[in-house]
Scaffold this motif. Structure first.
Motif: not given
Length: 343
Positions: A182-207
């Motif tokens: 928003r700071f760089l472009f001076d406009e609002e964000i209108v949509s978002i998608q979160i994609i979850t690849p394979s989890a890092n094996p070193a990450a805590p379980e469930g993260l």
């Protein structure tokens, strides 16, 4: 002009840093009150600052006659009540993100401040004060690169606390890239998608780590963010803008680059957020103190990120958590800024 008397609420890792910053690096301010739910911690910090007191109740600290302005470094769920108290007592406040933990209460704070007719709230999006982000913003505003089209970002932490969950990657990490966009472009964000690849094996379980965020702005600009908070390596934050006449990138850590036998090449990666953004925090706080001290005559107590910026970030992150849960793009739902006079 007399020094600004500041109360710091919450003296954990971030709040303690801010107390030290205000005490040793920032001119025109003194910490006169500290507060924390861990009384011993507050007492220990206050003991090292001449004239500083501990006030056990945060609302009493805000209302205290010996306090001119407030820094909130308390947990997010406490912010709404504390911000409304600052507004009630007309106390300028620098609030670490989030403004509040959901968009409804953030909007209520925006409306209450607008009713006062003066800006008292600044949200702690410190990247706006970083020299590299400021230079990138100036380059875009100059038109030198033409129309910006795409923003690529990476946000990597070596580790996070055990309590960190998948939604916090959106609310606590991605929120910075939301504000940067928003700071760089001076406009609002209108949509978002979160994609979850394979989890890092070193990450805590469930993260669910790493995550990829894909955002679209009102004019159709594309933004993608790699979020990886358990790299085990170092702290890395990068941003690259691709535009019609070229591109620009920041966050490469290209200070000293060395070449040594036998055939080694490289340099140092920033170990943590303090090293990467310490100077930005210093600039942020000095500008806030200066603005607040002048505010009694100008009626504007901050020139930094506003309550509206905090609300907009909360709205995007709320949509992001929905997408994290359902895997699909989610439209960001916000009221129009024009619908709130003075926002």
């Amino acid at each position: 002009m007399s020094d600004l008397r500041v109360a710091v609420l919450g003296v954990g890792i971030m709040g303690a840093d801010h107390v030290a910053r205000l005490t040793s690096k920032i001119s025109g301010a003194q910490v006169t009150v500290v507060n924390d739910y861990l009384a011993e911690k507050a007492e220990r910090i206050a003991a090292g600052i001449p004239g500083c007191r501990v006030i056990a109740d945060p609302l009493d600290a805000i209302a205290d006659a010996g306090v001119d302005a407030v820094v909130l470094a308390t947990p997010g769920p406490t912010h709404e009540k504390q911000l409304l108290a600052c507004l009630e007592h007309s106390k300028p406040v620098l609030c670490e993100k989030p403004l509040t933990t959901d968009m409804e209460t953030s909007l209520e704070v925006v409306k209450r401040e607008a009713e006062l007719g003066k800006r008292l709230i600044q949200v702690g999006f410190m990247r706006r004060f970083d020299r590299e982000y400021a230079a990138l913003k100036a380059m875009l505003d100059s038109g030198q690169l033409g129309r910006p089209l795409v923003l690529h970002c990476a946000h990597r932490n070596p580790a996070v606390p055990p309590s960190f969950d998948s939604a916090m990657i959106v609310r606590d990490s991605l929120v910075h890239e939301v504000d940067v966009t928003r700071f760089l472009f001076d406009e609002e964000i209108v949509s978002i998608q979160i994609i979850t690849p394979s989890a890092n094996p070193a990450a805590p379980e469930g993260l669910a780590d790493p995550q990829i965020a894909i955002m679209r702005t009102a004019s159709g600009k594309h933004v993608d963010v790699e979020l990886f908070v358990t790299t085990g390596v170092a702290y890395e934050v990068r941003a690259e803008v691709v535009a019609e006449k070229g591109s620009a990138i920041i966050g490469l850590d290209v200070g000293l680059v060395r070449k040594t036998a036998p055939g080694n090449w490289g340099g140092q990666i920033t170990p943590g957020f303090r090293e990467r953004f310490g100077a930005a925090y210093d600039t942020e706080f000095q500008r806030w103190v200066d603005a607040v001290r002048k505010g009694s005559s100008t009626g504007n107590y901050t020139d930094g990120p506003s309550a509206w910026d905090g609300y907009a970030a909360a709205a995007v992150c709320e949509a992001g958590v929905q997408s994290l849960n359902n895997g699909r793009p989610v439209d960001v739902t916000m009221v129009s800024r024009d619908s709130i006079k003075g926002a």
